[in-house]
Structures are given as C-alpha cells and as structure tokens.
Motif scaffolding. Structure first.
Motif, PDB file in Angstrom:
ATOM      1  N   ASN A 145      41.807 -18.776 -52.433  1.00 54.60           N
ATOM      2  CA  ASN A 145      41.419 -18.138 -53.571  1.00 54.60           C
ATOM      3  C   ASN A 145      40.354 -19.189 -54.674  1.00 54.60           C
ATOM      4  N   LEU A 146      39.520 -18.267 -54.927  1.00 56.10           N
ATOM      5  CA  LEU A 146      38.433 -18.894 -55.879  1.00 56.10           C
ATOM      6  C   LEU A 146      38.402 -17.963 -57.016  1.00 56.10           C
ATOM      7  N   SER A 147      38.267 -18.645 -58.304  1.00 52.60           N
ATOM      8  CA  SER A 147      38.331 -18.297 -59.603  1.00 52.60           C
ATOM      9  C   SER A 147      37.292 -16.915 -59.651  1.00 52.60           C
ATOM     10  N   THR A 148      37.799 -15.831 -60.365  1.00 54.36           N
ATOM     11  CA  THR A 148      37.014 -14.781 -60.536  1.00 54.36           C
ATOM     12  C   THR A 148      35.723 -14.940 -61.432  1.00 54.36           C
ATOM     13  N   ASP A 149      35.836 -16.201 -62.250  1.00 50.02           N
ATOM     14  CA  ASP A 149      34.572 -16.728 -62.809  1.00 50.02           C
ATOM     15  C   ASP A 149      33.528 -16.836 -62.060  1.00 50.02           C
ATOM     16  N   VAL A 150      33.623 -17.456 -60.830  1.00 49.02           N
ATOM     17  CA  VAL A 150      32.668 -17.821 -59.790  1.00 49.02           C
ATOM     18  C   VAL A 150      31.978 -16.545 -59.551  1.00 49.02           C
ATOM     19  N   GLU A 190      43.261  -5.443 -58.906  1.00 43.07           N
ATOM     20  CA  GLU A 190      42.995  -6.163 -57.782  1.00 43.07           C
ATOM     21  C   GLU A 190      43.295  -5.508 -56.468  1.00 43.07           C
ATOM     22  N   ASN A 209      38.983 -13.538 -51.670  1.00 42.43           N
ATOM     23  CA  ASN A 209      40.021 -13.260 -52.309  1.00 42.43           C
ATOM     24  C   ASN A 209      40.937 -11.710 -52.005  1.00 42.43           C
TER      25      ASN A 209
END
Length: 566
Positions: A56-61, A153, A466
C-alpha cells in the motif's frame, strides 16, 4: 517467493517502480497493429502485483503525481487549444466536441441500463474512450461525495477495474475506424493523402511510390564557376533573387582566397562558390554554375545553426508559408530556411499552403545573426533542456487545488471541480499565457512531456497496487459484461458522429475525416495507423486540433459520469 513478497510489502516504492518497468515492457508487445501501451501495461501489472496484499502506498503519492500529469496536459495542450479557436477550424473543433458529448452520453446510458456503480461507469469511460485522466478526475469526484472510506475506496477500485477491461478494445476502435472509413467512402487513402499533399504544396507534382517532398531537406554544396556559366559576372543579390529566397550564396573562393560575400559581391569566372538551400533548388542551380566540385577546400567550410522558435507573432499566425514569403522582402527572408514545423508534438508538413498557428515550434536553419533576426520577429526561442520555470509550475498547481474547491449541484448531487480539473484549468491558462507572454511559464517541452507521462504512470501504478485483490475479484465478476459495454462505448460515438461530420459539417476529405475521428477519440494508436496508411504527415493538422479538444473535454467528463450515474 515469500522473500520477494515480503520485500515488496516492506518497500512499496520498490514495488511501484517494478510495476513501471514491467508495465512498460508489457505495453511494448504488439498484436498486429495494436500495442497495449505503457500506461495500461503499468495498471495491469500493478493490479497483478497487488494480489499479494499489503503493498500500500499513500494516496498523497497518487495525488501529487496526478496533479503534475493533469497540469502538464493543460500546459502542453493550452496553446494549440486556444490557437485552434478560429473560423477555419470551427467545424473540426465542433466535430471533436460533439464526439466527446456522444461518448459521455453512451457511457451514462449503458451504465444506467447495466446497473453499474459510479466507479465501474467512470472506468468504462476511461477505458472505452481511452482517456486515462478520467481515472483521476472521477476519483477526485468520488472523494468529494462524502461517502464512508471503505465505500469510496471500493468505487475507486472499480474505476481501475473498468479501465483495465475496456481499454484494449478502446484503443482498437479508432484503428478499425481508420480501416473502415476509406472502404465506406470507396477511396484509396494513400492516393488521397498524395492529392492532399499536392494541394497543400501549391500544385506540386504527384508523388509516386518511393518519392518524397524535399521541402524540408537542406544542404550546402560547392560549384566551380567557368567562363560560360550563366552566374559569372552577376552579383550575389541577382543570383539569389532568381531562386525566391530558397538559395543563399554562403562563401566564395576567389584567386584561392576565401571571401565572405555581401549582396553586391560579384561572382567571377574561375571562382568557387558555396551555396545552401533546398536540395531541389541546388539541383536547379547546378545548371547555372558549371558543376559541383568533389573535394571542398578547408577555406570553404560553412557552419550554420538549427534553432527552434515558438511562434507568437499575431501577424504571422493564420498565414500560409506562401503568404509569408510574399509578405516579406528578400532581405527579410535572406539567410533563413524553415526545415520543420512541430504542432502539439507532431510534425506538420512544410508545404506552401501550410498554415502557421500560434504555439507552433518552427525549426529554422541559417547563420546565427539571421536566426536571431527572424526569431525576434516570429516569437521566442524555447528554454533549454536545463531550464524550467518552477514558479509557474508550483503556483499553477497550488491555484489548481483552490479552483478544485469550487462546487455546484447536478441532478441533486453536489459536484466539485476537484484538484484534477483545477490543475487542468491552470495548466491551460499558463500554457496559453506563455505564448502571449513568452517569459511566463517557460517549461521545457521535454520536461513537460516527461512529467506528463511519468505522472500518469505513477498514478495508475499506485491505483493498481492499492486496489489489490478486490480488483481481480471485480474483473472476474464483471469482465464479460464490461467488455461488451466497452465495445458499445468505443464504437457508437464514432458510428453516430461520422455521418454528422460528413453530411452536416462537410468534412469530406477522406484523410481529414479519418484524422478528425481519431483525434476526437484521443486515439493515438489509430493516428499511428492513419499515418502509416497515408504515407505522409497530411493528417497531422486535423488530428492535433481535435486531439487537444478531446483530451480536455473527455477529462472534464469524469465528475459528470460520477454525478449522473446512481
């Protein structure tokens, strides 16, 4: 295998770049004329790797890179979009806008009939209409609905699902159109492209197999001037005037001494003269001299420059190259040749009837002083590869987020523009302003194209990772249904709009008709096929203006799909 999965979970950024590398590798595989492309390949690989769970990567990215991508879409398309808003291009622009409207209409209709949720409908639009930016703008719109986190999501995961299933045929559709339209019109597209090139070139001869137009091919050659040569005893000015600015006397060798000529310099018998110009013109000139010499003395070495100039002068825009040649004096034209014209990243044929548009990047060849003079009149020299105006980039994206807060109500649903559309708007404005005011917003084309491509690739990679296992489960559940709905969304807008283009908007030239269809569908694979079938670059002008319109309006439809689908 467990070691690999643990490493991917521990270092999700590594997983992201693995998706980019493998995705672009997958995207290069061809089946006939079809190539999946790096963006779709990255999304598919990311969904596959996401099956291991926990990556999982931050949605900010994804938000940061999508903002860069969408800003650059506007920045790159702004000059051509606004420059194309003129009467001569009105029918093509209208055709492109109508095509995007039909796309929106069919997405909403089939999504409602099939009972798709907002996410699947947006993915259907993104893939069926091959506009990847819809993934981001629709996702932003879902974030603004005020739904529970897990529900939002799930909808955004379904966007990736819909896109993955429908994108392949979405890309194939315009390729089929390019193949079918000439059959319907009963024409040979290659021959029609030759005729169109002949018309644009002001009546040049018909091109046969293996021939080409040498308008943008330049060279410099040395000739011996004998006593019986027709140019012997003439001044440089008189010699050059006989070739309408297409030939320049660069240097002379007189009594074994090099001479830099001026317009009043006389070319004498036994001189060696170096001239530059169009290859076809040099062939004509050889008859006036006595023959080309085989070995050039070092004293005759001529150094010239090639420079790109972005056209901003209103007095030049809208004029053909032939009209520009007539409007300028011989002294104003002297020393400079146009070797290439690039519009929206595509080469435009350098022909007599080719129009110059604001924002065109024109490659000119000549001496430094001559190039400086012409560049100052035409517009400005774009910044070097090492120069990017980060003031314009930073403030533009920041203002885009503020614009994205603007909201209104559609069909009882509150819809905000979202940061994606806000950044698109500021990109358009800054891209246009850099044409009107060259010092504003200078971002090198290579850097802009990189940010656009890389931003979208990272964004879809994060979305795929994600999404994880729910994406595969949704593909298994809705795959066939979505695929068939995607076929409808891909084909129906073209089937409905083409007769309108032909009968109502009078777009009857087969080459331009195909270019308008592919451009209005933002169909790059279709355009590549069209260029191959045409055999020259005559489809490019119609494609570029309609492609700009399609990119912008299809991107705008993302929140509308979310608003109108239950």
């Amino acid at each position: 295998m467990e070691l690999i999965t643990e490493q991917l979970r521990a270092f999700p950024i590594m997983a992201l770049f693995l998706c980019l590398g493998m995705g672009y590798g997958v995207g290069k595989f061809r089946v006939g004329k079809f190539e999946l492309g790096g963006i779709a390949g990255t999304l598919l690989v990311a969904v596959f790797i996401g099956q291991i769970g926990g990556v999982n990567l931050s949605t900010d990215v994804q938000n940061v890179f999508f903002s860069l991508f969408i800003f650059m879409v506007g920045y790159n398309g702004g000059p051509q979009f606004f420059a194309a808003l003129n009467r001569t291009a009105l029918t093509k622009l209208l055709a492109a806008f109508m095509m995007t409207l039909w796309g929106l209409f069919f997405v909403i209709v089939v999504a409602r009939l099939a009972g798709l949720d907002k996410g699947l409908a947006a993915g259907l639009a993104a893939g069926g209409l091959t506009q990847s930016a819809i993934i981001g703008t629709a996702g932003n719109a879902i974030d603004l609905l005020g739904l529970a986190a897990d529900e939002a999501e799930k909808l955004k995961t379904n966007i990736a699902v819909g896109y993955s299933v429908t994108y392949i045929f979405g890309s194939i559709g315009p390729i089929l159109a390019v193949s079918v339209i000439p059959i319907i019109m009963r024409v040979d597209l290659r021959q029609e492209a030759i005729k169109l090139a002949q018309k644009l070139s002001g009546g040049g001869r018909k091109l046969e197999e293996g021939e080409f137009l040498p308008m943008n091919r330049f060279d410099a050659r040395a000739y011996q001037v004998n006593a019986d040569a027709t140019i012997a005893g003439k001044t440089v000015k008189d010699i050059e005037s006989g070739y309408d600015g297409d030939l320049i006397v660069e240097r002379l060798l007189h009594d074994s001494a090099p001479v830099d000529p001026n317009p009043e310099t006389v070319v004498n018998a036994r001189d060696v003269v170096v001239v530059s110009g169009l290859v076809a013109t040099l062939t004509q000139f050889e008859r006036s001299a006595s023959g080309e010499i085989g070995e050039y003395p070092p004293e005759l070495t001529v150094v010239e420059e090639r420079r790109n100039v972005v056209v901003t002068n209103r007095k030049l825009t809208g004029k053909t190259l032939a009209e520009l040649s007539e409007a300028l004096t011989a002294d104003q034209r002297r020393g400079v040749h146009i070797s290439k014209i690039t519009r929206m990243g595509h080469d435009v044929p350098v022909l007599h009837n080719t129009e110059i548009h604001a924002g065109d990047e024109v490659s000119i060849v000549g001496h430094k002083d001559d190039l400086n003079r012409v560049a100052k009149v035409a517009g400005y020299v774009p910044p070097s590869a090492s120069v990017t105006n980060f003031i314009a980039l930073g403030i533009g994206v920041a203002i885009g987020f503020l614009i994205g807060e603007i909201s209104f109500v559609i069909a009882g649903t509150k819809v905000a523009l979202g940061s994606g559309l806000g950044c698109l708007v500021t990109g358009l404005i800054i891209g246009y302003m850099r044409i009107r005011r060259p010092k504003i917003g200078g971002i090198n084309r290579g850097a802009a194209n990189f940010l656009q491509s890389f931003g979208l690739a990272v964004f879809v990679g994060v979305v795929g990772l994600n999404a994880g296992k729910p994406a595969l489960e949704a593909i298994q559940e809705y795959g066939i249904t979505l695929l068939l709905l995607g076929v409808v969304v891909t084909l129906m807008p073209m089937i409905v709009q083409f007769p309108i283009n032909y009968f109502a908007l009078r777009i009857k030239n087969p080459v331009e008709a195909c270019a308008v269809v592919t451009g209005s569908r933002s169909g790059n694979p279709g355009f590549a096929t069209l260029l191959e079938k045409a055999g020259n670059s005559t489809p490019t002008p119609a494609f570029t203006m309609t492609y700009a319109v399609a990119n912008i309006f299809l991107t705008l439809w993302g929140p509308l799909v979310v608003a109108f689908v239950p």
